[in-house]
Design an enzyme around this catalytic site. Structure first.
Site, PDB file in Angstrom:
ATOM      1  N   HIS A  76       4.817  37.210  46.363  1.00  0.00           N
ATOM      2  CA  HIS A  76       6.118  36.560  46.601  1.00  0.00           C
ATOM      3  C   HIS A  76       5.950  35.237  47.359  1.00  0.00           C
ATOM      4  CE1 HIS A  76       7.766  40.644  45.756  1.00  0.00           C
ATOM      5  NE2 HIS A  76       6.726  41.015  46.485  1.00  0.00           N
ATOM      6  N   SER A 114       2.239   5.783  46.363  1.00  0.00           N
ATOM      7  CA  SER A 114       3.643   5.448  46.187  1.00  0.00           C
ATOM      8  C   SER A 114       3.825   3.949  46.337  1.00  0.00           C
ATOM      9  CB  SER A 114       4.484   6.180  47.234  1.00  0.00           C
ATOM     10  OG  SER A 114       5.732   5.519  47.399  1.00  0.00           O
ATOM     11  N   LYS A 126       1.672   7.928  51.219  1.00  0.00           N
ATOM     12  CA  LYS A 126       1.660   8.964  50.192  1.00  0.00           C
ATOM     13  C   LYS A 126       0.371   9.044  49.385  1.00  0.00           C
ATOM     14  CE  LYS A 126       5.144  10.817  48.593  1.00  0.00           C
ATOM     15  NZ  LYS A 126       5.557  12.210  48.647  1.00  0.00           N
ATOM     16  N   GLU A 174       0.591  17.686  38.598  1.00  0.00           N
ATOM     17  CA  GLU A 174       1.979  17.816  38.131  1.00  0.00           C
ATOM     18  C   GLU A 174       2.080  17.630  36.616  1.00  0.00           C
ATOM     19  OE1 GLU A 174       2.980  15.010  41.570  1.00  0.00           O
ATOM     20  OE2 GLU A 174       4.919  15.878  41.052  1.00  0.00           O
TER      21      GLU A 174
END
Ligand code: ARG
Length: 459
Positions: free
Chosen positions: A157, A278, A284, A291
């Site tokens: 979980h 970024s 960043k 992704e």
């Protein structure tokens, strides 16, 4: 003007819209090499069977090589009016060698031709997927071997469950990608039957030798039913099905890497080579490769569903619907190979942050099960009672804002008077993972045994 291939029956040429919906040359030109290989095998067989003369077969062979070099050299002029790769190649062959080109299509149809070409193309993708998976598995084995005894939290979980080892987590993915490898190999074995010679749907009256062409093209045997041979796209669906499951595995792993590389987790550092920055936030470093890999399942499973929908309800044998098969497989294959290569690169380059992993491994009452097991093993309590006592100690630790190993012996004994100081041994995460020696468990010795087994399997 009417069509070069079937103009005999037609007075008028096609409407521009008809040509636009009908043509597949914009994409099926990717099968040019397969088409020419199939035609060469067919022509050689026709000559061996005395269906065409040796000199015609020789002219066809040479002409096809010329056409292939034009295609490879980028000088071939594809024509949408000629619809697909099969007719583009044949029409050019006619220009190059003249009359003998017209004998190539004896005992053959575009229906068995396209099935053959597409099978040859797809077969290469099973092989490419196999190579990509093997490379990824090797990268995972290296990670597993290096970190066979690095402790980290295991989750259910996404809540801390029990300590596991880094190597064990890597090896879980080796099992998953190992099944993908087996699915690819299994499907490749099943699909390796030659449709060539099935002709339009019924076979042919010419005395062709289907074993000869099958062998020339690396197939194990000719397919046994001509209707099935031209209407079967199971091999493409097998590829898309195996690719979808593999992409799903890649997506799960990618998701973990996204989570693990966040500042909140800091389990791994991804390399600059597989990250992006970024344009506005200077601090960043984003896990874009992970992704994108996570997203690839969308188009790959989409292709799987799309082709399944194209095929459902099609009567035997060939229908033009089946021309919609190729783009799905082309796109899925391109993206699967890219995702496998990107994941391999990320896994090779990433470094696990051992301190963060170890700190997280010990937090969240991760050794509560070890405490309960100790109460069973040493005090002889029933597991359900041990579970309850341990639960009350977790609640006590939570109230005190500490972890289980931080409780005093007196606090432990408040839950059960027979608890002794030995209990603290099992509350350490190292002891916890070392004790999980059941087959397939997370103990470093078990992980190393699995790494050795897999090295033997993949050679
Ligand atoms: N372009 C067609 C395809 O990709 C080739 C087969 C055409 N066969 C036919 N009977 N019209 O499926």
């Amino acid at each position: 003007t009417s069509n070069k291939m079937w103009g005999g029956r037609f007075a008028a040429g096609p409407d521009a819209i008809m040509e636009a919906i009908n043509a597949s040359i914009s994409f099926d030109q990717r099968m040019a090499a397969q088409d020419i290989a199939g035609s060469r095998a067919h022509a050689a067989m026709l000559a061996a069977q005395d269906i065409i003369s040796d000199s015609d077969a020789d002219a066809i062979r040479k002409g096809l090589l010329t056409v292939l070099s034009e295609i490879e050299g980028g000088t071939f002029a594809y024509s949408a009016a000629l619809e697909d790769i099969h007719m583009n190649v044949e029409a050019r062959l006619k220009e190059v060698i003249g009359e003998p080109a017209g004998r190539l299509h004896t005992g053959r149809s575009r229906n068995d031709q396209v099935a053959t070409d597409f099978k040859l193309w797809t077969r290469d993708q099973f092989d490419a997927a196999e190579s990509g998976l093997l490379a990824l598995i090797k990268a995972l084995l290296d990670q597993a071997e290096a970190g066979a005894d690095w402790v980290m939290p295991g989750f259910t979980h996404l809540q801390t469950a029990q300590p596991v080892t880094w190597g064990h987590h890597m090896m879980a993915y080796v099992e998953m990608f190992g099944r993908d490898l087996s699915r690819m190999r299994d499907a490749r074995t099943r699909m390796n039957e030659s449709p060539l010679g099935a002709a339009a749907l019924a076979g042919t009256s010419f005395p062709i030798d289907r074993d000869m062409t099958a062998q020339a093209l690396g197939f194990d045997r000719p397919s046994a039913n001509s209707l099935d041979a031209v209407s079967d796209r199971d091999f493409a669906l097998d590829f898309l099905g195996a690719a979808s499951i593999c992409a799903m595995h890649l997506s799960r792993f990618a998701e973990e890497l996204v989570i693990w590389s966040s500042a909140q987790f800091r389990f791994v550092t991804l390399s600059d080579r597989f990250s992006t920055g970024s344009s506005i936030m200077p601090q960043k470093k984003n896990p874009d490769a992970a992704e994108l890999i996570r997203a690839k399942i969308g188009r790959i499973m989409g292709a799987n569903v799309a082709l399944m929908m194209v095929m459902k309800g099609l009567p035997l044998a060939y229908s033009k619907d089946m021309q919609e098969d190729k783009e799905q497989v082309f796109d899925a294959a391109d993206n699967l190979m890219l995702a496998l290569a990107a994941m391999e690169g990320m896994v090779k380059d990433m470094s696990a942050n051992r301190e963060s992993l170890a700190a997280a491994a010990g937090s969240g009452f991760s050794t509560a099960t070890d405490l309960a097991d100790w109460l069973v093993r040493v005090l002889g309590l029933p597991f359900r009672d041990a579970h309850h006592i341990t639960g009350s100690l977790v609640a006590l630790a939570e109230q005190n804002g500490c972890d289980l190993p931080d409780l005093t012996l007196e606090q432990m004994q408040s839950a059960h008077g027979d608890i002794t100081a030995d209990v603290f041994d099992v509350l350490g995460v190292e002891n916890s993972v070392n004790s999980r020696m059941s087959y397939g468990g997370t103990a470093p010795a078990q992980v190393r045994a699995q790494v050795a087994r897999w090295k033997g399997i993949i050679g």
